[in-house]
Design an enzyme around this catalytic site. Structure first.
Site, PDB file in Angstrom:
ATOM      1  N   HIS A   1       0.827  -1.205   0.000  1.00  0.00           N
ATOM      2  CA  HIS A   1       0.000   0.000   0.000  1.00  0.00           C
ATOM      3  C   HIS A   1       0.862   1.256   0.000  1.00  0.00           C
ATOM      4  CE1 HIS A   1      -2.312   3.190   2.175  1.00  0.00           C
ATOM      5  NE2 HIS A   1      -3.129   2.915   1.181  1.00  0.00           N
TER       6      HIS A   1
ATOM      7  N   GLU B   1      -4.157   8.101   7.113  1.00  0.00           N
ATOM      8  CA  GLU B   1      -5.148   7.210   6.516  1.00  0.00           C
ATOM      9  C   GLU B   1      -5.506   6.069   7.467  1.00  0.00           C
ATOM     10  OE1 GLU B   1      -5.788   4.588   2.396  1.00  0.00           O
ATOM     11  OE2 GLU B   1      -3.913   5.676   2.744  1.00  0.00           O
TER      12      GLU B   1
ATOM     13  N   GLU C   1       1.603   2.101  -3.465  1.00  0.00           N
ATOM     14  CA  GLU C   1       0.459   2.703  -4.156  1.00  0.00           C
ATOM     15  C   GLU C   1       0.508   4.230  -4.059  1.00  0.00           C
ATOM     16  OE1 GLU C   1      -4.076   3.615  -3.155  1.00  0.00           O
ATOM     17  OE2 GLU C   1      -3.499   1.543  -2.724  1.00  0.00           O
ATOM     18  N   HIS C   2       0.951   4.728  -2.911  1.00  0.00           N
ATOM     19  CA  HIS C   2       1.093   6.179  -2.736  1.00  0.00           C
ATOM     20  C   HIS C   2       2.325   6.707  -3.463  1.00  0.00           C
ATOM     21  CE1 HIS C   2      -1.756   7.187   0.716  1.00  0.00           C
ATOM     22  NE2 HIS C   2      -1.944   5.887   0.512  1.00  0.00           N
TER      23      HIS C   2
END
Length: 436
Positions: free
Chosen positions: A60, A140, A63-64
């Site tokens: 993840h 997040e 992904e950023h």
């Protein structure tokens, strides 16, 4: 380079073709000549459950980071290139894959492919970007934890699978994100973001030959095309032992209690998944479902009540979610256990089976009315299934489900030990009676 037709389509529409480029990069397309949009997805066959302990949260995190910059584009240039033509660009991470996607007008397909290929193959992953995004991801995680209706599902997975890769949260934790170094993230990126692990799926008003040409050119510019060999899937870590009888209570002063009660389900390739889908739809798939009627319509105990299934490569989940006032949770859990036990012993009625089939058929067809959903279907299918099952065949498989098959899968799944996750103001309240 080899090209095959996976589905012939009808009257020039719905033709699905697949080409394997040098190095194992796969390109799949579906033609929709009556639309003016195109959806492009670049799917990498690596998800959060494939992370070794030292890489927990890296999937993840990437992904950023991949949107932060490449040798040819900065972060603003990446987003502005697509948004400046009225398109959208984004990404998501799942347990077993990651997808970077864009949706644009058909005339802008070359730009969309170029930008996405640049992002996926050539991210800089600078130390400065790692530190700035570390803060964003921690925010997040905090935001996700503040939404108990989302967080309860992660607590359920953690209790169901234990401390295994499939049981850990996709986002990672505050501890694992803070522990990730730039070098470890870059190592993970270089190991897995390779052509043999990647599928490019495109759907819309496109020519397959043109898409292949654009993808090959974009990967060649990045120096990422070449070599030989078939795609090799990344490691998938096993979920551990079978279904567990456990309870996880997260004590919070919430106005609403959130719970998930469930057990292990079926893997994504299990032929019985169609019967389980019918059972799930009838049991908790809508306002006419048994659980919704019993919990909300007849007794007014909750606003939201539904059942769900999730499938992975080697395991799955079946569960029931309910959000209710904290004081009503015992009544809600009692009804859930009684209904699950009743269905395990007696199955569901012929009328419920037909209603479940109808929900599955309608949900499938209505969910494939746009280029984005069709792009996802062919991309995910190429990545995680052996073949692309035509929609008509899926509809036939749903229609062919028999009452005996539903009864059999109900007995098998709903008679297993149950796991319960609860978020609410309960302190040390004992819920073990509801999973015994």
């Amino acid at each position: 380079m080899t090209t095959t037709t996976l589905h012939p389509g009808r009257d020039g529409a719905g033709v699905v073709q697949r080409t394997v480029l040098p190095g194992g990069l796969r390109v799949v397309t579906e033609t929709m000549p009556t639309v003016r949009s195109v959806a492009v997805g670049m799917w990498v066959g690596i998800g959060s459950r494939d992370e070794a302990p030292e890489h927990t949260g890296a999937t993840h995190f990437l992904e950023h980071l991949l949107f932060k910059g490449t040798p040819t584009r900065g972060a603003l240039e990446i987003s502005a290139a697509i948004e400046g033509i009225g398109g959208e660009i984004n990404a998501f991470t799942a347990k077993e894959y990651t997808c970077y996607y864009a949706r644009v007008l058909d005339d802008d397909l070359p730009l969309a492919i170029d930008v996405l290929a640049d992002v996926v193959t050539s991210s800089l992953i600078t130390p400065e970007d790692v530190e700035s995004e570390r803060g964003v991801i921690l925010e997040e995680i905090a935001m996700h934890d503040d939404d108990p209706s989302d967080a309860v599902h992660e607590h359920f997975s953690a209790e169901l699978y234990g401390d295994t890769p499939v049981g850990r949260p996709i986002l990672g934790s505050e501890e694992t994100i803070n522990a990730l170094s730039r070098d470890r993230i870059a190592e993970y990126y270089q190991r897995y973001y390779l052509p043999p692990h990647t599928v490019v799926s495109v759907c819309g008003n496109v020519s397959h030959e043109r898409v292949v040409e654009l993808v090959a050119a974009a990967y060649q510019r990045a120096g990422a095309l070449g070599g030989s060999g078939q795609p090799v899937p990344p490691r998938l870590s096993g979920p551990g032992a079978g279904p567990r009888s456990g309870v996880r209570v997260v004590d919070r002063p919430t106005e609403q209690a959130n719970l998930v009660l469930g057990t292990t389900g079926l893997s994504r390739t299990d032929d019985r998944r169609f019967a389980l889908g019918v059972l799930n739809a009838a049991l908790g798939g809508g306002m006419s479902s048994r659980l919704f009627q019993e919990i909300r319509e007849k007794r007014g105990l909750a606003y939201s009540a539904y059942s769900f299934t999730s499938q992975y490569a080697d395991t799955g989940q079946f569960g029931v979610y309910v959000g209710c006032l904290p004081g009503k949770i015992d009544d809600v859990l009692k009804i859930c256990r009684e209904e699950l036990a009743r269905v395990a012993a007696e199955s569901i009625s012929a009328e419920e089976i037909e209603r479940g089939k109808g929900q599955m058929r309608g949900g499938l067809v209505l969910g494939l009315e746009d280029t984005g959903s069709r792009m996802s279907r062919i991309g995910k299918s190429e990545l995680v299934y052996d073949t692309l099952m035509p929609v008509d065949e899926i509809l036939s498989r749903i229609e062919a489900v028999t009452p005996e098959e539903v009864a059999s899968i109900a007995r098998e799944i709903l008679s297993q030990p149950m796991t319960l996750a609860v978020i609410g103001p309960y302190g040390d309240k004992d819920f073990t009676q509801f999973v015994a």
